[in-house]
Design an enzyme around this catalytic site. Structure first.
Site, PDB file in Angstrom:
ATOM      1  N   CYS A 179      -7.114  -2.573   8.787  1.00  0.00           N
ATOM      2  CA  CYS A 179      -6.264  -2.671   7.993  1.00  0.00           C
ATOM      3  C   CYS A 179      -5.838  -0.918   7.708  1.00  0.00           C
ATOM      4  O   CYS A 179      -4.169  -0.610   8.145  1.00  0.00           O
ATOM      5  CB  CYS A 179      -6.196  -3.435   6.515  1.00  0.00           C
ATOM      6  N   GLU A 203       0.660  -1.333   0.309  1.00  0.00           N
ATOM      7  CA  GLU A 203      -0.330   0.022  -0.052  1.00  0.00           C
ATOM      8  C   GLU A 203       0.867   1.647  -0.059  1.00  0.00           C
ATOM      9  O   GLU A 203       1.826   1.299   0.487  1.00  0.00           O
ATOM     10  CB  GLU A 203      -0.683  -0.004   1.406  1.00  0.00           C
ATOM     11  N   HIS A 243      -0.766  -5.734   1.924  1.00  0.00           N
ATOM     12  CA  HIS A 243      -2.560  -6.633   1.940  1.00  0.00           C
ATOM     13  C   HIS A 243      -2.526  -7.791   1.043  1.00  0.00           C
ATOM     14  O   HIS A 243      -1.435  -7.861  -0.054  1.00  0.00           O
ATOM     15  CB  HIS A 243      -3.428  -5.702   1.040  1.00  0.00           C
ATOM     16  N   ARG A 281     -17.443  -0.702   6.871  1.00  0.00           N
ATOM     17  CA  ARG A 281     -18.878  -0.793   6.344  1.00  0.00           C
ATOM     18  C   ARG A 281     -19.394  -1.566   7.297  1.00  0.00           C
ATOM     19  O   ARG A 281     -19.879  -2.849   7.855  1.00  0.00           O
ATOM     20  CB  ARG A 281     -18.074  -1.854   5.181  1.00  0.00           C
TER      21      ARG A 281
END
Length: 222
Positions: free
Chosen positions: A153, A90, A176, A100
């Site tokens: 994360c 990332e 990831h 979410r």
């Protein structure tokens, strides 16, 4: 949770973290992979490995404790990106927690900051492009990602970068990983756990060297 695994060696220290299962899953390949890296470790550098809780508060707090306690030269946090088919270092962490689903403590922040009074985003200090290229060269799918999401994360990545911002020479960031073929839900993109483990070992190798291949020793390029 068991204590972190530590391997005595040279003055250079690497902190590698994964996550426990979440959202009802029985496994998390990031946690499985970092344990496997620890089991295979035979290098001179000190390796600290820990599997973190999937909670906004506890993961961040534990990362800060580990960084303060061990003063690592390289920090690579890892986590599961269930819809991806490649290992993705990332590049950017957002100072945004917008979940979410609830975390494993039942907390579901909306439009919240990760760390108050700090920048809206922080960039990885890991050599993300070199990591992705080296992993891909080892025949493991990999590419740089520009979004770590807004769940735990991303919060972990932002925390790592915030906690190391004033530590000169520290390389830090987040990788990831996809599902492992051994634990993937039916139809989900996946890689063999052995490939994920190899990718993380390569990420460590690359992070411990300069662009021209010189080793990183105690936060300095030799």
């Amino acid at each position: 949770m068991p204590p972190p695994a530590a391997y005595p060696g040279a003055m250079t220290t690497v902190l590698l973290t994964g996550f426990e299962p979440f959202a009802g899953d029985s496994a998390n390949p990031s946690g499985d992979a970092v344990r496997a890296v620890a089991a295979r470790w035979d290098r001179a550098e000190t390796l600290i490995v820990e599997v973190l809780p999937v909670t906004f508060a506890d993961a961040a707090a534990r990362l800060r404790v580990l960084i303060e306690r061990h003063s690592p030269d390289v920090v690579i946090a890892t986590g599961l990106a269930g819809g991806r088919s490649a290992v993705t270092p990332e590049r950017v962490a957002l100072n945004l927690a917008d979940a979410r689903i609830p975390d494993n403590a039942g907390v579901q922040p909306t439009d919240a900051v990760v760390v108050g009074g700090t920048p809206d985003a922080r960039f990885a200090t890991l050599p993300v492009k070199r990591i992705a290229a080296a992993v891909a060269a080892a025949s493991v799918p990999s590419s740089v990602s520009l979004t770590a999401g807004t769940f735990v994360c991303n919060a972990a990545m932002y925390t790592v970068l915030d906690a190391t911002a004033d530590r000169a020479g520290v390389r830090a960031g987040f990788v990831h990983v996809p599902w492992s073929t051994e634990t993937a839900p039916a139809g989900a993109p996946a890689l063999a756990l052995a490939d994920i483990v190899r990718a993380l070992e390569i990420a460590i190798d690359v992070s411990l060297t300069s662009d021209d291949g010189r080793p990183l020793v105690g936060g300095e390029i030799a």
